[in-house]
Design a protein around this motif. Structure first.
Motif, short mmCIF file in Angstrom:
data_model
loop_
_atom_site.label_atom_id
_atom_site.label_comp_id
_atom_site.label_asym_id
_atom_site.label_seq_id
_atom_site.Cartn_x
_atom_site.Cartn_y
_atom_site.Cartn_z
N ALA A 47 44.94 52.66 65.32
CA ALA A 47 43.70 51.95 65.64
C ALA A 47 43.72 50.60 64.95
O ALA A 47 43.95 50.51 63.74
N HIS A 48 43.47 49.57 65.72
CA HIS A 48 43.51 48.21 65.22
C HIS A 48 42.08 47.69 65.12
O HIS A 48 41.33 47.71 66.11
N TYR A 49 41.72 47.22 63.94
CA TYR A 49 40.36 46.74 63.70
C TYR A 49 40.39 45.26 63.32
O TYR A 49 41.32 44.80 62.65
N LEU A 50 39.37 44.57 63.77
CA LEU A 50 39.16 43.19 63.35
C LEU A 50 37.78 43.10 62.73
O LEU A 50 36.80 43.51 63.35
N GLY A 51 37.72 42.60 61.52
CA GLY A 51 36.46 42.58 60.79
C GLY A 51 36.11 41.21 60.27
O GLY A 51 36.99 40.36 60.05
N ILE A 52 34.84 40.98 60.06
CA ILE A 52 34.34 39.74 59.49
C ILE A 52 33.56 40.11 58.23
O ILE A 52 32.50 40.71 58.32
N PRO A 53 34.10 39.77 57.08
CA PRO A 53 33.36 40.04 55.84
C PRO A 53 32.43 38.88 55.50
O PRO A 53 32.65 37.75 55.89
N LEU A 54 31.39 39.20 54.78
CA LEU A 54 30.47 38.20 54.27
C LEU A 54 30.15 38.60 52.84
O LEU A 54 29.52 39.62 52.61
N LEU B 90 34.80 38.07 41.14
CA LEU B 90 34.20 39.38 41.39
C LEU B 90 33.08 39.15 42.40
O LEU B 90 32.33 38.18 42.30
N GLY B 91 33.00 40.04 43.40
CA GLY B 91 32.01 39.78 44.43
C GLY B 91 31.54 41.02 45.15
O GLY B 91 32.10 42.12 44.97
N GLY B 92 30.53 40.85 45.99
CA GLY B 92 30.01 41.95 46.78
C GLY B 92 29.38 41.43 48.05
O GLY B 92 28.95 40.27 48.12
N GLY B 93 29.35 42.28 49.06
CA GLY B 93 28.77 41.85 50.32
C GLY B 93 28.83 42.94 51.38
O GLY B 93 28.81 44.14 51.08
N ILE B 94 28.96 42.51 52.60
CA ILE B 94 28.93 43.42 53.74
C ILE B 94 30.00 42.98 54.74
O ILE B 94 30.38 41.80 54.78
N GLU B 95 30.52 43.93 55.50
CA GLU B 95 31.55 43.62 56.48
C GLU B 95 31.28 44.38 57.76
O GLU B 95 30.88 45.55 57.73
N GLY B 96 31.51 43.72 58.88
CA GLY B 96 31.41 44.36 60.18
C GLY B 96 32.79 44.45 60.82
O GLY B 96 33.54 43.48 60.83
N LEU C 292 30.84 49.25 66.81
CA LEU C 292 30.90 48.50 65.56
C LEU C 292 30.67 49.42 64.37
O LEU C 292 29.96 50.41 64.47
N ALA C 293 31.29 49.05 63.29
CA ALA C 293 31.12 49.79 62.04
C ALA C 293 30.80 48.79 60.94
O ALA C 293 31.40 47.72 60.86
N PHE C 294 29.87 49.13 60.10
CA PHE C 294 29.46 48.24 59.02
C PHE C 294 29.75 48.92 57.68
O PHE C 294 29.59 50.13 57.55
N SER C 295 30.13 48.11 56.74
CA SER C 295 30.50 48.63 55.42
C SER C 295 29.91 47.72 54.34
O SER C 295 29.78 46.51 54.53
N LEU C 296 29.61 48.34 53.22
CA LEU C 296 29.26 47.58 52.02
C LEU C 296 30.52 47.34 51.21
O LEU C 296 31.36 48.23 51.09
N LEU C 297 30.61 46.15 50.67
CA LEU C 297 31.84 45.77 49.97
C LEU C 297 31.57 45.45 48.53
O LEU C 297 30.56 44.88 48.17
N GLY C 298 32.53 45.80 47.70
CA GLY C 298 32.58 45.33 46.33
C GLY C 298 34.02 44.98 46.04
O GLY C 298 34.91 45.81 46.25
N ALA C 299 34.27 43.79 45.59
CA ALA C 299 35.66 43.36 45.43
C ALA C 299 35.81 42.54 44.17
O ALA C 299 34.90 41.86 43.71
N GLU D 267 43.11 41.17 46.37
CA GLU D 267 41.89 41.72 45.82
C GLU D 267 41.75 43.20 46.11
O GLU D 267 41.71 43.62 47.26
N PRO D 268 41.67 43.98 45.08
CA PRO D 268 41.25 45.37 45.25
C PRO D 268 39.78 45.42 45.60
O PRO D 268 38.98 44.63 45.09
N ARG D 269 39.43 46.30 46.49
CA ARG D 269 38.04 46.35 46.89
C ARG D 269 37.62 47.79 47.13
O ARG D 269 38.43 48.67 47.41
N LEU D 270 36.30 47.96 47.00
CA LEU D 270 35.68 49.25 47.22
C LEU D 270 34.69 49.07 48.36
O LEU D 270 33.86 48.16 48.33
N SER D 271 34.80 49.90 49.37
CA SER D 271 33.89 49.77 50.51
C SER D 271 33.31 51.12 50.86
O SER D 271 33.95 52.16 50.67
N TRP D 272 32.13 51.09 51.35
CA TRP D 272 31.46 52.31 51.79
C TRP D 272 30.96 52.08 53.19
O TRP D 272 30.16 51.18 53.44
N THR D 273 31.42 52.89 54.13
CA THR D 273 31.07 52.73 55.53
C THR D 273 29.78 53.45 55.83
O THR D 273 29.61 54.64 55.49
#
Lengths: 181, 457
Positions: free
Chosen positions: B348-355, B371-377, B396-403, B419-425
């Motif tokens: 499965a190939h995904y294309l995402g836009i983080p903010l 160090l940062g945090g945000g959301i990604e679609g 679409l799937a949305f995730s919360l990001l911490g990186a 960047e290592p990152r932690l995401s929660w879908t």
């Protein structure tokens, strides 16, 4: 008291000597800082830090003639200002989409009508890098090689930034002269 | 003759305005405080008022993010299929003890009206009052029966009279009529809907009614005629709503607020359908197809860790704060195991836009640490099964990001980031493809790519 004696007393932690050093050079260093930073508050803080650092390192000062103490202190101030500018790399970018290359340089008579406060205001309004290069090259007499080394850019980049700074100041001066007419 | 730049220099170096006395007092205070300590490399120009944020304060959001991540990891939805679940109502014990079949009463009332038959006492007796399940079902299916209840009462009174007078002759007559005439005849005189008849198979039993049919038998659960205590005996319908709460803190700034989600929040994008509908090893996403037999479903699956890469742009907002966005490509591989055909791979190939908002902890000419945090679609742009068959893509799937990461600046404008990152879908019912992310909503990954910095030049 000449500069050499002043430095010697300052190295002995003489409070009166330190006060004398402040009295002699604080205003000029503050003016220099305002030229580089463009903000009065930032300039005042930078000036105080410069004088304190100069007093801390007064033992490293080598007398090289009249005016050498101010030159040494101003070098410390310029370095601090450059460090501040390079840390703030993310200011707004001026795109110069409507830049005019063929702006005539103002004459000596025209420059006599421009007040000092306006010049300070226009220089303060330059982008950080342009302001630093203009001050270092045109006011403080640094070469492009020295500027490139201190700012971490190329000599060609320094020259290019200087051209943009000059163009922007000439536009401001021409607009002011046009309004006065 | 001087040029204009020399004139500027002379003017700026002319007699400056004297500084106020307060500046000298501040100088004296700083000098006394510093003592003989070297000023060293000053953190910032702002002095005491604008000192650089201590590193320890940058670790506080990271600790908060780690704690929240642990909470999210431990607190999972009770059911993967979160949503509103209606719990069936339990059977009323009071009604079950006395109620004959309400639906049968209705049916019999209609049949009796048509056929002109008589007692349904035999049917009442034949009905099993103990069959609570069937009684409950019939009660649910019965209409709110005020008229039916009245008809039942009338029946009871008629039955009690008739049963005492002539029971057996009527039963024999009824059985003859039921054999001769299959079609129900319209009722000639019928003042009430209930003139029930007994079917032949129930005719042999005794027709004497034992208990009257109470009104509550056919009444709705909310009927005022229900005996006392029946309402208290009912348990309220419980509703379960899946909660999804997440928050990310990073870089001294909470990048996202916690939200509560219900199921089906995000719309589905059924853009593609399976090209080849042959039953040969169809992917699990075709489970809704009734033509697929059970033998063709996989016995298990194994999701592989995703790979990510992308282009990123950093837009400065403040001295140490910048907005990071861009495009990220992710590859999710899943291996399905079939009993007959072995392992088949799904890609499965995904294309995402983080903010994301990033806080720079340390930086120099070549290296930035942030160090940062945000959301990604994310959007699935394509998926294949067994290397050749395209399968239905999900929405679409949305995730919360911490990186947190490092960026190596090979030019003033571009750098390579790691960047290592932690995401929660966010949980969603639209995830048809089983990937590492659906199996592990809380995902730790490492992203690499090229980031372009917009800034002063």
């Amino acid at each position: 008291m000449d500069e050499q004696e002043l430095a010697r007393y300052c190295s002995q932690r003489d409070r009166l000597a330190e006060n004398e050093l402040y009295r002699r050079y604080a205003v000029r260093v503050d003016a220099l800082c305002r030229r580089y930073l463009g903000d009065e508050e930032d300039a005042k803080d930078l000036m105080l830090e410069t004088l304190i650092q100069a007093l801390d390192r007064i033992d490293t000062y080598k007398y090289a003639g009249k005016g050498s103490l101010y030159a040494w202190i101003s070098r410390i101030a310029v370095n601090k200002a450059i460090n501040h500018i390079t840390r703030q790399r993310w200011r707004t970018v001026r795109l110069d989409l409507w830049a005019h290359d063929n702006i005539p340089e103002p004459t000596e008579d025209e420059m006599d009508t421009v007040p000092k406060e306006k010049l300070q205001e226009w220089i303060a309004g330059l982008p950080d890098l342009r302001r630093a290069v203009f001050n270092m090259y045109c006011i403080d007499g640094y070469s492009h090689k020295e500027i490139a080394k201190m700012l971490g850019i190329s000599e060609k980049g320094s020259a290019s930034v200087l051209v943009k700074a000059r163009r922007q100041l000439k536009e401001k001066i021409r607009e002011y002269l046009k309004e006065q007419q | 003759m001087k040029n204009w730049e020399e004139i500027i220099k002379d003017k700026l170096e002319a007699q400056e305005t004297a500084l106020p006395e307060s500046v000298f007092e501040e100088f004296r205070a700083r000098r006394d405080a510093a003592g003989t300590a070297a000023a060293g490399e000053s953190a910032s120009v702002g002095g005491s008022a604008r000192k650089r944020l201590p590193l320890v304060w940058a670790l506080v959001p990271a600790a908060v993010a780690a704690g929240l991540a642990a909470v999210l990891f431990l607190r999972r939805p009770d059911s993967p299929e979160s949503g509103v679940q209606a719990v069936p109502q339990p059977v009323l014990p009071v009604a079950d003890a006395v109620l004959p079949v309400a639906e049968v009463v209705e049916d019999e009332a209609v049949a009796a009206e048509d056929s002109g038959a008589e007692s349904i006492a035999a049917k009442h007796e034949s009905a099993d009052p103990v069959a609570t399940g069937s009684a409950a079902k019939r009660r649910i299916n019965a209409a709110p029966g005020t008229l039916v209840a009245q008809a039942a009462n009338l029946q009871q009174s008629q039955q009690s009279q008739q049963s005492h007078e002539s029971q057996q002759p009527q039963q024999s007559q009824q059985s003859q009529q039921s054999h001769e005439s299959q079609k129900p005849e319209p009722a000639e005189t019928s003042t009430t809907p209930a003139t029930p008849t007994a079917p032949p198979e129930t005719h042999t039993t005794s027709a004497s009614p034992t208990t009257p049919a109470p009104v509550a038998e056919t009444a709705s659960p909310s009927s005022p005629f229900l005996p006392e205590g029946a309402a208290a005996a009912r348990r309220p319908v419980s509703m379960k709503t899946g909660l999804a709460v997440g928050a990310v803190a990073g870089g001294g700034l909470l990048a996202a607020a916690a939200t509560a989600l219900g199921s089906g929040l995000f719309g589905s994008m059924d853009v593609a359908t399976p090209i080849d509908s042959s039953p040969d090893t169809l992917p699990p996403s075709s489970a809704s197809d009734p033509s697929i037999t059970v033998d063709e479903f996989p016995s298990g699956h194994r999701s592989h860790f995703p790979l990510r890469a992308g282009l990123s742009v950093g837009i400065p907002i403040a001295e140490r704060l910048k907005l990071t966005t861009g495009l990220e490509y992710s590859l999710y591989a899943t291996t399905y195991t079939y009993s007959l055909r072995g392992d088949k791979n799904q890609l499965a190939h995904y294309l995402g836009i983080p903010l994301r908002l990033d806080w720079t902890l340390a930086s120099n000419k070549w290296l930035d640490v942030y160090l940062g945090g945000g959301i990604e679609g994310d959007c699935c742009i394509g998926a294949t099964f067994d290397g050749r068959r395209r399968i239905r893509r999900e929405g679409l799937a949305f995730s919360l990001l911490g990186a947190g990461g490092v960026q190596f600046n090979f030019t003033d404008r571009a750098g390579l980031f790691l960047e290592p990152r932690l995401s929660w879908t966010f949980p969603s019912d639209n995830h048809e493809l089983e990937t590492w992310r659906t199996d592990n909503p809380l995902l730790f990954s490492v992203a690499a790519g090229i980031r372009f910095n917009l800034g002063n030049k």
